[in-house]
Design a protein around this motif. Structure first.
Motif, PDB file in Angstrom:
ATOM      1  N   GLY B  57     -14.395 -26.308  16.805  1.00 31.92           N
ATOM      2  CA  GLY B  57     -13.605 -27.397  16.239  1.00 31.92           C
ATOM      3  C   GLY B  57     -12.557 -26.897  15.267  1.00 31.92           C
ATOM      4  O   GLY B  57     -12.806 -25.987  14.481  1.00 31.92           O
ATOM      5  N   LEU B  59     -10.419 -28.216  12.172  1.00 32.48           N
ATOM      6  CA  LEU B  59     -10.286 -29.313  11.215  1.00 32.48           C
ATOM      7  C   LEU B  59      -9.115 -29.007  10.292  1.00 32.48           C
ATOM      8  O   LEU B  59      -8.750 -27.852  10.097  1.00 32.48           O
ATOM      9  CB  LEU B  59     -11.547 -29.445  10.361  1.00 32.48           C
ATOM     10  CG  LEU B  59     -12.859 -29.743  11.057  1.00 32.48           C
ATOM     11  CD1 LEU B  59     -13.966 -29.879  10.022  1.00 32.48           C
ATOM     12  CD2 LEU B  59     -12.745 -31.003  11.882  1.00 32.48           C
ATOM     13  N   LYS B  66      -3.072 -27.567  13.436  1.00 30.94           N
ATOM     14  CA  LYS B  66      -4.113 -27.598  14.479  1.00 30.94           C
ATOM     15  C   LYS B  66      -3.519 -27.811  15.870  1.00 30.94           C
ATOM     16  O   LYS B  66      -3.817 -27.076  16.807  1.00 30.94           O
ATOM     17  CB  LYS B  66      -5.111 -28.752  14.225  1.00 30.94           C
ATOM     18  CG  LYS B  66      -5.667 -28.822  12.833  1.00 30.94           C
ATOM     19  CD  LYS B  66      -6.649 -29.977  12.671  1.00 30.94           C
ATOM     20  CE  LYS B  66      -6.029 -31.359  12.829  1.00 30.94           C
ATOM     21  NZ  LYS B  66      -5.072 -31.746  11.789  1.00 30.94           N
ATOM     22  N   THR B 217      -9.802 -30.758  18.140  1.00 33.99           N
ATOM     23  CA  THR B 217      -9.415 -31.058  16.768  1.00 33.99           C
ATOM     24  C   THR B 217      -9.937 -32.445  16.465  1.00 33.99           C
ATOM     25  O   THR B 217     -10.085 -33.270  17.357  1.00 33.99           O
ATOM     26  CB  THR B 217      -7.895 -31.102  16.566  1.00 33.99           C
ATOM     27  OG1 THR B 217      -7.375 -32.262  17.210  1.00 33.99           O
ATOM     28  CG2 THR B 217      -7.216 -29.875  17.112  1.00 33.99           C
ATOM     29  N   THR B 218     -10.236 -32.695  15.217  1.00 35.90           N
ATOM     30  CA  THR B 218     -10.689 -34.030  14.837  1.00 35.90           C
ATOM     31  C   THR B 218     -10.479 -34.234  13.351  1.00 35.90           C
ATOM     32  O   THR B 218     -10.382 -33.276  12.575  1.00 35.90           O
ATOM     33  CB  THR B 218     -12.167 -34.247  15.201  1.00 35.90           C
ATOM     34  OG1 THR B 218     -12.528 -35.568  14.836  1.00 35.90           O
ATOM     35  CG2 THR B 218     -13.075 -33.249  14.511  1.00 35.90           C
ATOM     36  N   GLU B 223     -17.975 -36.182  13.794  1.00 34.30           N
ATOM     37  CA  GLU B 223     -17.715 -35.687  15.149  1.00 34.30           C
ATOM     38  C   GLU B 223     -17.815 -34.167  15.175  1.00 34.30           C
ATOM     39  O   GLU B 223     -18.461 -33.580  16.041  1.00 34.30           O
ATOM     40  CB  GLU B 223     -16.305 -36.134  15.564  1.00 34.30           C
ATOM     41  CG  GLU B 223     -15.888 -35.737  16.960  1.00 34.30           C
ATOM     42  CD  GLU B 223     -14.686 -36.574  17.406  1.00 34.30           C
ATOM     43  OE1 GLU B 223     -14.848 -37.802  17.545  1.00 34.30           O
ATOM     44  OE2 GLU B 223     -13.595 -36.018  17.592  1.00 34.30           O
ATOM     45  N   ALA B 224     -17.161 -33.548  14.217  1.00 36.13           N
ATOM     46  CA  ALA B 224     -17.181 -32.087  14.145  1.00 36.13           C
ATOM     47  C   ALA B 224     -18.618 -31.593  13.971  1.00 36.13           C
ATOM     48  O   ALA B 224     -19.052 -30.650  14.638  1.00 36.13           O
ATOM     49  CB  ALA B 224     -16.307 -31.627  12.990  1.00 36.13           C
ATOM     50  N   CYS B 228     -19.719 -29.578  17.317  1.00 32.22           N
ATOM     51  CA  CYS B 228     -19.208 -28.200  17.304  1.00 32.22           C
ATOM     52  C   CYS B 228     -20.252 -27.168  16.926  1.00 32.22           C
ATOM     53  O   CYS B 228     -21.030 -27.373  15.993  1.00 32.22           O
ATOM     54  CB  CYS B 228     -18.028 -28.101  16.350  1.00 32.22           C
ATOM     55  SG  CYS B 228     -16.660 -29.139  16.861  1.00 32.22           S
ATOM     56  N   LEU B 231     -16.754 -24.201  13.405  1.00 31.86           N
ATOM     57  CA  LEU B 231     -15.599 -24.946  12.922  1.00 31.86           C
ATOM     58  C   LEU B 231     -14.653 -24.006  12.202  1.00 31.86           C
ATOM     59  O   LEU B 231     -15.090 -23.020  11.609  1.00 31.86           O
ATOM     60  CB  LEU B 231     -16.033 -25.985  11.887  1.00 31.86           C
ATOM     61  CG  LEU B 231     -16.883 -27.141  12.342  1.00 31.86           C
ATOM     62  CD1 LEU B 231     -17.303 -27.937  11.111  1.00 31.86           C
ATOM     63  CD2 LEU B 231     -16.075 -28.007  13.278  1.00 31.86           C
ATOM     64  N   PRO B 245     -21.163 -25.514  11.320  1.00 32.06           N
ATOM     65  CA  PRO B 245     -21.041 -26.660  10.413  1.00 32.06           C
ATOM     66  C   PRO B 245     -22.093 -26.651   9.294  1.00 32.06           C
ATOM     67  O   PRO B 245     -21.755 -26.805   8.117  1.00 32.06           O
ATOM     68  CB  PRO B 245     -21.226 -27.868  11.331  1.00 32.06           C
ATOM     69  CG  PRO B 245     -20.891 -27.402  12.687  1.00 32.06           C
ATOM     70  CD  PRO B 245     -21.173 -25.940  12.735  1.00 32.06           C
TER      71      PRO B 245
END
Lengths: 267, 327
Positions: B57, B59, B66, B217-218, B223-224, B228, B231, B245
């Motif tokens: 991911g 961020l 990103k 990407t978020t 969500e991440a 993921c 990250l 994470p």
């Protein structure tokens, strides 16, 4: 291959270039033929008005041109402009909408399509539309017995070339237009004068010399010259020059258009 | 559950089966890559790598670089060159081999770019052609994908008739048409309701378990956190931190946080027992590894004026990228 294997590169075979070009062409074809009646009928109708209005009305006041009746002269001429206009519309308004409003190009080049495939496919489709338009007009004027030579069956090919040429020019214009309304300058300032001064509704040879020379620089003049030659089955030497001009013009503006649109689409 | 036979169908509709990931191999390798737009350096010297089959991911606040970073991977945005930076996607350099990369990738862009002049099924049919997929194979694949993204009933609809969530699912289905080894998603769930978001998460998890490498990407920390394996937080074109994470939360922030909404309720004294962070407006956050310290503090505040919780990825994100607007 061995080197690649060492670097952990996987083997991938993207579709060949002809398949990619065809897929772009096919996307446009599919969209165009969704409204077949509204898109396909006008090129058959328009020349009728033109011939009736200008040919019959004005024709009575005009004498023979190069030994031909005015209506025959005009009939050969009217095959040309629809080829120009349809391609110009496709590659200005059409292209701009796909590029800026609908973002269709972004979607397409996320698949296995390069920017070159995208733009050349676009030009080929514009050429195809022009081919179809000149075919439609040719059918109509032939039905009235206005085309003397059987060689005229080749006219749609000249229509195709005309389409490519104006696709290249129009894409070039589109590459720097930021506001869709600015295309009006192109149509009113360039295409409309070309319609009048390219030997379509009257022969260029009686124009004052400076205008006549200027007209030789207009791309449409060469389409009209080729088209009329085919319709009358006459083949003067200048045809080679017409062909060369169109090929060169298409190549130069096509290359410029691709170069500039590439910068605009890829960030 | 719909889509539970993804692996089977993958075999049946084999487009890229020969290239299923081997374990431990690298899908994406980015090495000190930069990207400039005129004066703006949008991406500065960024490096990361994504193993095959992982979900990675990106961020960062808007403008962090990103999207640009993602676009550089598949040739939409050429990286600064010549510069020492290097990108390899399945071993291919996007500057030289964008087609090879795109042939095995699915791209879900931030902006909706479906072909509004075509119906749902035509969108997918035409898209299949861009990959050179045979019509008969495409038909089968499309049926499967419409079912997978729960869009079967909409197959004849016009794009304009679809809701935002349906369009998003269709774009994901479109990105899967070539049975990609890599799925690149730019804010896949932004602006969607929780039901659709959870559906998309389920599908992405399914794809990941089938061995598809995912890069997304978020702006949603949940969500991440949920999707993921690793990250990377970007800010102003640079990498701020990278990791799993849970590790990012463990290593970069105190374990607990006391949010105080109404500072009129009580005094907040400076203390070495906790770290004070001011948020915009009147909100104050106190971070500490010892929950007891924070609990003790709450005694002086009026009820409803505070919230004591475990710290999370969003706290790390805010700490890393600052609380000011970046626009």
């Amino acid at each position: 291959m061995n080197d690649e294997a060492k670097n952990g590169t996987i083997a991938v075979t993207p579709p060949p270039v002809y398949s990619r070009l065809f897929s772009v062409w096919y996307r446009h074809f599919r969209v165009y033929t969704k409204n077949l009646v509204s898109n396909g009928l006008p090129p058959f109708i328009e020349p009728l008005f033109f011939l009736a209005g200008v040919g019959l009305g004005l024709g009575n006041y005009v004498g023979l041109i190069d030994g031909a009746e005015y209506i025959n002269f005009l009939a050969a001429g009217v095959i040309v402009p629809p080829a120009m206009f349809t391609s110009a519309y496709e590659c200005t308004f059409g292209t701009f909408i796909r590029l800026e409003f609908d973002k269709v190009y972004d979607g397409m080049i996320s698949a296995s399509i390069t920017i070159y495939d995208l733009l050349i496919g676009e030009m080929l489709f514009a050429g195809t539309k022009s081919l179809f338009f000149s075919f439609a007009v040719l059918t109509v004027v032939s039905a009235f017995g206005l085309i003397p030579s059987p060689v005229a069956v080749l006219c749609p090919l000249v229509g195709f070339m005309t389409g490519l040429m104006f696709a290249a020019l129009s894409l070039f214009i589109t590459s720097f237009v930021k506001n869709i309304n600015h295309f009006n300058f192109y149509f009113t300032g360039l295409l409309t004068p070309m319609f009048f001064f390219s030997g379509i509704i009257f022969p260029l040879k009686d124009l004052p010399a400076p205008l006549r020379i200027a007209a030789e620089f207009l791309p449409l003049t060469h389409s009209a010259s080729l088209m009329r030659s085919l319709c009358f089955g006459r083949f003067p030497v200048r045809l080679a020059f017409d062909l060369a001009y169109m090929a060169l013009f298409t190549a130069v503006f096509g290359a410029l258009a691709i170069r500039m649109l590439k910068k605009r689409i890829l960030q | 559950m719909t889509g539970s036979n993804f692996s089977q169908s993958r075999k049946k509709n084999s487009f890229t089966d020969d290239h299923r990931p081997g374990i431990g191999e690298t899908a994406i390798a980015v090495n000190s890559v930069s990207k400039s737009f005129k004066e703006l350096r949008a991406v500065k010297n960024v490096s990361f790598s994504v193993p095959r089959g992982a979900c990675f991911g990106l961020l960062g606040p808007n403008g962090a670089g990103k999207t640009t970073m993602m676009k550089m991977l598949y040739g939409k945005s050429p990286r600064d060159n010549p510069e020492p930076g290097q990108i390899r996607v399945f071993g291919y350099d996007p500057l030289d081999n964008e087609l090879e990369i795109k042939q095995v990738s699915g791209i879900v862009p931030q902006d909706d770019n479906l072909d509004v002049e075509l119906s749902v099924i035509q969108n997918l049919m035409i898209y299949a052609r861009f990959y050179g997929i045979k019509k008969s194979d495409a038909g089968e694949r499309i049926d499967y994908l419409l079912e997978f993204m729960e869009l079967t009933e909409k197959s004849r609809s016009r794009i304009r008739e679809l809701s935002g969530g349906m369009r998003r699912r269709l774009i994901i289905a479109r990105a899967l048409i070539n049975n990609p080894m890599l799925l690149v998603l730019d804010e896949p769930t932004t602006g969607l309701d929780p039901q659709v978001r959870h559906l998309i998460w389920d599908k992405l998890r399914k794809l990941r378990s089938d061995g598809v490498t995912i890069l997304l990407t978020t702006h949603y920390m949940e969500e991440a956190f949920q999707l993921c394996d690793r990250l990377m937080i970007m800010h102003l074109g640079q990498t701020i931190m990278e990791g799993a994470p849970a590790d990012l939360v463990r290593d970069n922030i105190e374990r607990f946080v006391l949010e105080i909404y109404d500072s009129n309720c009580g005094e907040i004294a400076v203390s070495k027992n906790y770290r004070i962070e001011k948020s915009g407006g009147s909100r104050t956050l106190l971070y500490s590894d010892r929950i007891a310290v924070l609990e003790k503090l709450t005694e002086k505040f009026c009820s409803g004026g505070f919230y004591l919780r475990q710290s999370n990825l969003e706290d790390v994100f805010m700490k890393a990228t600052g609380r000011d607007l970046n626009e």
